[in-house]
Enzyme design. Structure first.
Site, PDB file in Angstrom:
ATOM      1  N   LYS A 144      -0.486  34.892  29.786  1.00 13.05           N
ATOM      2  CA  LYS A 144      -1.473  34.694  28.727  1.00 13.05           C
ATOM      3  C   LYS A 144      -2.573  33.749  29.219  1.00 13.05           C
ATOM      4  O   LYS A 144      -3.513  34.189  29.868  1.00 13.05           O
ATOM      5  CB  LYS A 144      -0.773  34.241  27.459  1.00 13.05           C
ATOM      6  CG  LYS A 144       0.128  35.342  26.883  1.00 13.05           C
ATOM      7  CD  LYS A 144       0.813  34.951  25.610  1.00 13.05           C
ATOM      8  CE  LYS A 144       1.489  36.145  24.956  1.00 13.05           C
ATOM      9  NZ  LYS A 144       2.513  36.809  25.772  1.00 13.05           N
ATOM     10  N   THR A 159       6.761  44.777  14.538  1.00 10.37           N
ATOM     11  CA  THR A 159       6.281  43.508  15.089  1.00 10.37           C
ATOM     12  C   THR A 159       6.130  42.461  14.002  1.00 10.37           C
ATOM     13  O   THR A 159       6.373  41.270  14.229  1.00 10.37           O
ATOM     14  CB  THR A 159       4.940  43.718  15.815  1.00 10.37           C
ATOM     15  OG1 THR A 159       5.094  44.783  16.768  1.00 10.37           O
ATOM     16  CG2 THR A 159       4.507  42.463  16.553  1.00 10.37           C
TER      17      THR A 159
END
Length: 414
Positions: A244, A359
């Site tokens: 990330k 999710t």
């Protein structure tokens, strides 16, 4: 095969009927023009990528990877135990241990694997261990705790009072571990880290913190929320990602020598897989080193986050208010969430991926906006105006952040 094909087809049709069918967007990212990409022969602005600081295209990182590629080749050559223990990955682990002020670090092929195999392995090493896990922990944590087959208690999201009640129910001399995230990726809320540390000390528990959405972004050297709060030394295991803020790929844990060595010798997700290639390890090391020394990217990032949230408030766009860089817009309907995402892309050239079940919980479907230092004032304004038009077209109510925050917070922790 037709019998089995029918089973698969019915499964897919069910997902489609629920508005949950996922279609991956074909993108050509542009290293020299971040955060732009090409989609369907058109240039678009990306607002949902996890390359938080654009480090994947940073000159130092790219040059380091090029040099490593020419020096070492593409692959690593094997597992860590058989030919794949390259010098680049050892340097990366040393850098990660230093980042979190720990004795040692261990690198995995992904953050998911780091969580899953480490947590499951802790139960092999300590068969009597009890897990205490936040109810909204990431799927990788859930997978690790579940596959461990150890006794577990799930505490209400961010609820330290409930956590303490559960801790009180277990013998203080029994091995136990509290597993939580520093920042939750779908709502952006921070954990009460210091309160959890205090409970761990009180009830003789280990602490395991997932910092994947905060390493590189917070703290003087990018060590995450634990560094920001000056409590890294009080957390037993810090887990993070290289995929990330650091712009590469891979996951890791940091802790004391004995714990890391025990995982190294036990975890199947570490032992039985090819190691990260030197080209990736070297790039990650240089990314970490740069963000240890430079606050420029973090400062700019926070400036853009603030501007985006202010713009959403000015336009009355109902984002979920939090203290982090993650900006969720709750739609609450899978069809409308998908429609909003597609309209942004096809009509306005803005890429924001919608997030649906599994999710996030049903009824909390959303768009998740991810600002980066490269997003301009014009991009923020264009996104805000596009959302207002799309909300009107899809009959999605514009409401205050305060009202929405209270309503959705209740749904998230119910």
């Amino acid at each position: 095969m037709s019998y089995y094909d029918t089973i698969f087809s019915k499964h897919i049709d069910k997902i489609k009927s629920e508005g949950r069918y996922r279609e991956f967007k074909a993108l050509k990212r542009q290293a020299d023009n971040f955060p732009f990409a090409e989609h369907a022969n058109k240039q678009i602005v990306m607002w949902c990528i996890n390359d938080y600081l654009g480090m994947s295209k940073h000159a130092k990182v790219m040059q380091a990877s090029i040099d490593a590629l020419l020096k070492y080749g593409v692959g690593s050559g094997g597992t860590r135990n058989i030919g794949g223990n390259n010098i680049a990955i050892l340097e990366l682990e040393k850098e990660l241990a230093d980042l979190h002020k720990k004795q040692a670090a261990l690198v995995f092929t992904s953050g998911f694997v780091a969580n899953d195999t480490t947590l499951a392995s802790l139960a092999k090493i300590m068969p009597d261990i009890v897990f205490f896990s936040d109810e909204l922990n990431h799927a990788s944590i859930i997978a690790g705790v579940t596959s461990s087959r150890a006794e577990k208690y799930i505490y209400r999201h961010l609820d330290v009072k409930h956590l303490e009640e559960l801790l009180q129910s277990v013998d203080i001399n029994r091995p136990k571990i509290i597993v939580f995230e520093s920042a939750y990726s779908m709502d952006g809320f921070f954990s009460p880290i210091k309160d959890i540390i205090n409970l761990a000390k009180k009830y003789n528990a280990l602490t395991f913190i997932d910092e994947v959405h905060t390493v590189g972004l917070y703290g003087k050297h990018g060590g995450g929320i634990a560094e920001l709060l000056n409590c890294s030394d009080q957390i037993d295991i810090i887990q993070g990602t290289l995929a990330k803020a650091y712009g590469t790929i891979g996951g890791y844990i940091t802790s004391n020598h004995n714990l890391v060595d025990a995982i190294r010798l036990t975890a199947p997700g570490f032992i039985f897989t090819t190691s990260l290639p030197p080209v990736i390890s070297t790039a990650a090391t240089h990314s970490i080193r740069h963000l240890k020394e430079s606050n420029e990217e973090r400062i700019k990032h926070q400036e853009v986050v603030t501007k985006l949230k202010n713009s959403f408030e000015n336009f009355n766009i109902p984002y979920l208010k939090n203290e982090s860089h993650i900006v969720p817009i709750i739609i609450g309907d899978p069809i409308k969430a998908a429609s909003a995402s597609n309209m942004l892309l096809n009509k306005y050239g803005i890429y924001v991926q919608h997030i649906n079940f599994p999710t996030v919980p049903r009824g909390t479907e959303r768009l998740r906006i991810i600002p980066t230092p490269a997003h301009t004032d014009k991009m923020i304004n264009d996104l805000s105006i596009a959302l207002v038009h799309i909300f009107a077209e899809l009959d999605i109510e514009l409401s205050s952040t305060k009202e929405l925050n209270e309503e959705i917070r209740l749904n998230l922790i119910a």
